[in-house]
Design a protein around this motif. Sequence first.
Motif, PDB file in Angstrom:
ATOM      1  N   PRO A 137      14.384  -2.012 -13.650  1.00  0.00           N
ATOM      2  CA  PRO A 137      15.267  -1.924 -12.477  1.00  0.00           C
ATOM      3  C   PRO A 137      16.564  -1.166 -12.756  1.00  0.00           C
ATOM      4  N   TRP A 138      17.049  -1.165 -13.965  1.00  0.00           N
ATOM      5  CA  TRP A 138      18.290  -0.467 -14.285  1.00  0.00           C
ATOM      6  C   TRP A 138      18.052   0.973 -14.733  1.00  0.00           C
ATOM      7  N   VAL A 139      16.757   1.372 -14.810  1.00  0.00           N
ATOM      8  CA  VAL A 139      16.404   2.753 -15.172  1.00  0.00           C
ATOM      9  C   VAL A 139      15.853   3.494 -13.954  1.00  0.00           C
ATOM     10  N   ASN A 140      14.844   2.892 -13.305  1.00  0.00           N
ATOM     11  CA  ASN A 140      14.206   3.513 -12.143  1.00  0.00           C
ATOM     12  C   ASN A 140      13.826   2.403 -11.166  1.00  0.00           C
ATOM     13  N   ARG A 141      14.791   1.981 -10.373  1.00  0.00           N
ATOM     14  CA  ARG A 141      14.594   0.840  -9.460  1.00  0.00           C
ATOM     15  C   ARG A 141      13.454   1.079  -8.484  1.00  0.00           C
ATOM     16  N   SER A 142      13.312   2.289  -7.977  1.00  0.00           N
ATOM     17  CA  SER A 142      12.251   2.593  -7.019  1.00  0.00           C
ATOM     18  C   SER A 142      10.874   2.396  -7.648  1.00  0.00           C
ATOM     19  N   ALA A 143      10.662   2.947  -8.824  1.00  0.00           N
ATOM     20  CA  ALA A 143       9.375   2.792  -9.511  1.00  0.00           C
ATOM     21  C   ALA A 143       9.126   1.330  -9.866  1.00  0.00           C
ATOM     22  N   PHE A 144      10.175   0.634 -10.275  1.00  0.00           N
ATOM     23  CA  PHE A 144      10.050  -0.786 -10.596  1.00  0.00           C
ATOM     24  C   PHE A 144       9.597  -1.571  -9.372  1.00  0.00           C
ATOM     25  N   MET A 145      10.232  -1.331  -8.225  1.00  0.00           N
ATOM     26  CA  MET A 145       9.877  -2.066  -7.013  1.00  0.00           C
ATOM     27  C   MET A 145       8.460  -1.748  -6.555  1.00  0.00           C
ATOM     28  N   GLU A 146       8.036  -0.496  -6.684  1.00  0.00           N
ATOM     29  CA  GLU A 146       6.654  -0.133  -6.332  1.00  0.00           C
ATOM     30  C   GLU A 146       5.671  -0.891  -7.212  1.00  0.00           C
ATOM     31  N   GLU A 147       5.964  -0.966  -8.501  1.00  0.00           N
ATOM     32  CA  GLU A 147       5.079  -1.675  -9.422  1.00  0.00           C
ATOM     33  C   GLU A 147       5.051  -3.170  -9.127  1.00  0.00           C
ATOM     34  N   VAL A 148       6.197  -3.740  -8.776  1.00  0.00           N
ATOM     35  CA  VAL A 148       6.245  -5.166  -8.446  1.00  0.00           C
ATOM     36  C   VAL A 148       5.408  -5.441  -7.193  1.00  0.00           C
ATOM     37  N   LEU A 149       5.536  -4.605  -6.183  1.00  0.00           N
ATOM     38  CA  LEU A 149       4.737  -4.789  -4.968  1.00  0.00           C
ATOM     39  C   LEU A 149       3.249  -4.662  -5.281  1.00  0.00           C
ATOM     40  N   LYS A 150       2.888  -3.638  -6.024  1.00  0.00           N
ATOM     41  CA  LYS A 150       1.479  -3.441  -6.395  1.00  0.00           C
ATOM     42  C   LYS A 150       0.946  -4.643  -7.176  1.00  0.00           C
ATOM     43  N   ARG A 151       1.742  -5.155  -8.090  1.00  0.00           N
ATOM     44  CA  ARG A 151       1.336  -6.317  -8.891  1.00  0.00           C
ATOM     45  C   ARG A 151       1.211  -7.561  -8.029  1.00  0.00           C
ATOM     46  N   ASN A 152       2.148  -7.753  -7.080  1.00  0.00           N
ATOM     47  CA  ASN A 152       2.063  -8.902  -6.171  1.00  0.00           C
ATOM     48  C   ASN A 152       0.789  -8.848  -5.329  1.00  0.00           C
ATOM     49  N   ILE A 153       0.435  -7.669  -4.859  1.00  0.00           N
ATOM     50  CA  ILE A 153      -0.790  -7.523  -4.071  1.00  0.00           C
ATOM     51  C   ILE A 153      -2.009  -7.840  -4.930  1.00  0.00           C
ATOM     52  N   ARG A 154      -2.039  -7.297  -6.121  1.00  0.00           N
ATOM     53  CA  ARG A 154      -3.162  -7.567  -7.032  1.00  0.00           C
ATOM     54  C   ARG A 154      -3.252  -9.054  -7.369  1.00  0.00           C
ATOM     55  N   ASN A 155      -2.101  -9.693  -7.599  1.00  0.00           N
ATOM     56  CA  ASN A 155      -2.094 -11.134  -7.883  1.00  0.00           C
ATOM     57  C   ASN A 155      -2.612 -11.937  -6.691  1.00  0.00           C
ATOM     58  N   HIS A 156      -2.221 -11.533  -5.501  1.00  0.00           N
ATOM     59  CA  HIS A 156      -2.677 -12.225  -4.290  1.00  0.00           C
ATOM     60  C   HIS A 156      -4.195 -12.107  -4.163  1.00  0.00           C
ATOM     61  N   GLN A 157      -4.707 -10.924  -4.370  1.00  0.00           N
ATOM     62  CA  GLN A 157      -6.157 -10.703  -4.278  1.00  0.00           C
ATOM     63  C   GLN A 157      -6.897 -11.528  -5.330  1.00  0.00           C
ATOM     64  N   ALA A 158      -6.398 -11.525  -6.558  1.00  0.00           N
ATOM     65  CA  ALA A 158      -7.051 -12.269  -7.639  1.00  0.00           C
ATOM     66  C   ALA A 158      -7.019 -13.775  -7.383  1.00  0.00           C
ATOM     67  N   ALA A 159      -5.958 -14.256  -6.758  1.00  0.00           N
ATOM     68  CA  ALA A 159      -5.812 -15.692  -6.507  1.00  0.00           C
ATOM     69  C   ALA A 159      -6.838 -16.223  -5.520  1.00  0.00           C
ATOM     70  N   GLN A 160      -7.443 -15.348  -4.727  1.00  0.00           N
ATOM     71  CA  GLN A 160      -8.420 -15.799  -3.738  1.00  0.00           C
ATOM     72  C   GLN A 160      -9.647 -16.427  -4.400  1.00  0.00           C
ATOM     73  N   SER A 161      -9.877 -16.121  -5.664  1.00  0.00           N
ATOM     74  CA  SER A 161     -11.026 -16.690  -6.374  1.00  0.00           C
ATOM     75  C   SER A 161     -10.655 -17.953  -7.156  1.00  0.00           C
ATOM     76  N   LEU A 162      -9.405 -18.375  -7.091  1.00  0.00           N
ATOM     77  CA  LEU A 162      -8.958 -19.563  -7.814  1.00  0.00           C
ATOM     78  C   LEU A 162      -9.104 -20.807  -6.946  1.00  0.00           C
ATOM     79  N   LYS A 163      -9.214 -21.954  -7.617  1.00  0.00           N
ATOM     80  CA  LYS A 163      -9.322 -23.230  -6.907  1.00  0.00           C
ATOM     81  C   LYS A 163      -7.953 -23.609  -6.340  1.00  0.00           C
TER      82      LYS A 163
END
Length: 185
Positions: free
Chosen positions: A55-81
């Motif tokens: 975030p202190w080097v490239n905030r835009s790229a950091f935020m894009e990666e965080v959003l992408k990771r949150n989406i991937r985590n949400h998708q993966a969680a659908q298979s969890l109990k």
Amino acid sequence: MPQHFTAGCYVITGASGAGKSTLVAALSELGYATVPEAALDVLREQQECNGGILPWVNRSAFMEEVLKRNIRNHQAAQSLKAPVFFDRGIPECLAWLRLSELDLEPHHLAAPAQYRYASTVFVAEPWPEVYVLNEERRASFERSTRSYAPTVDAYVEAGYSTCVLPKVSVQARVAFILERVASMR
């Protein structure tokens, strides 16, 4: 405003340093499925490899990666109990983008409507007694609280109800959440 929620996927959000990650870790120790905070995962990975998506080097790229990771985590969680407990979620990415004065792109605006959680999110209010500065949390308590209201507002704007967590021991917070989750089912 979308009215579809994903039952069994519970977000714990709120102020930085208010005990969210500790609470999620305690739920994990009890055997519940949990999803760590995407921003912390990205931060740790980038620091480990001396990467530039910080975030202190490239905030835009950091935020894009965080959003992408949150989406991937949400998708993966659908298979969890269920129940599954998330340490933060997708709607607050919009709050962070706004606070960072970054442009909101169509995919940013679409994500909170497309990837939903349970209708109630648990909110940890600013708590100076447990706030600690460390390698990952560099902002003062006063500065870190600046994101609290916009973070909560992002969930409300996305149609979620909020449930404020009491400022009690970790075990009491776990019991509080589990009681609320049981009553929502």
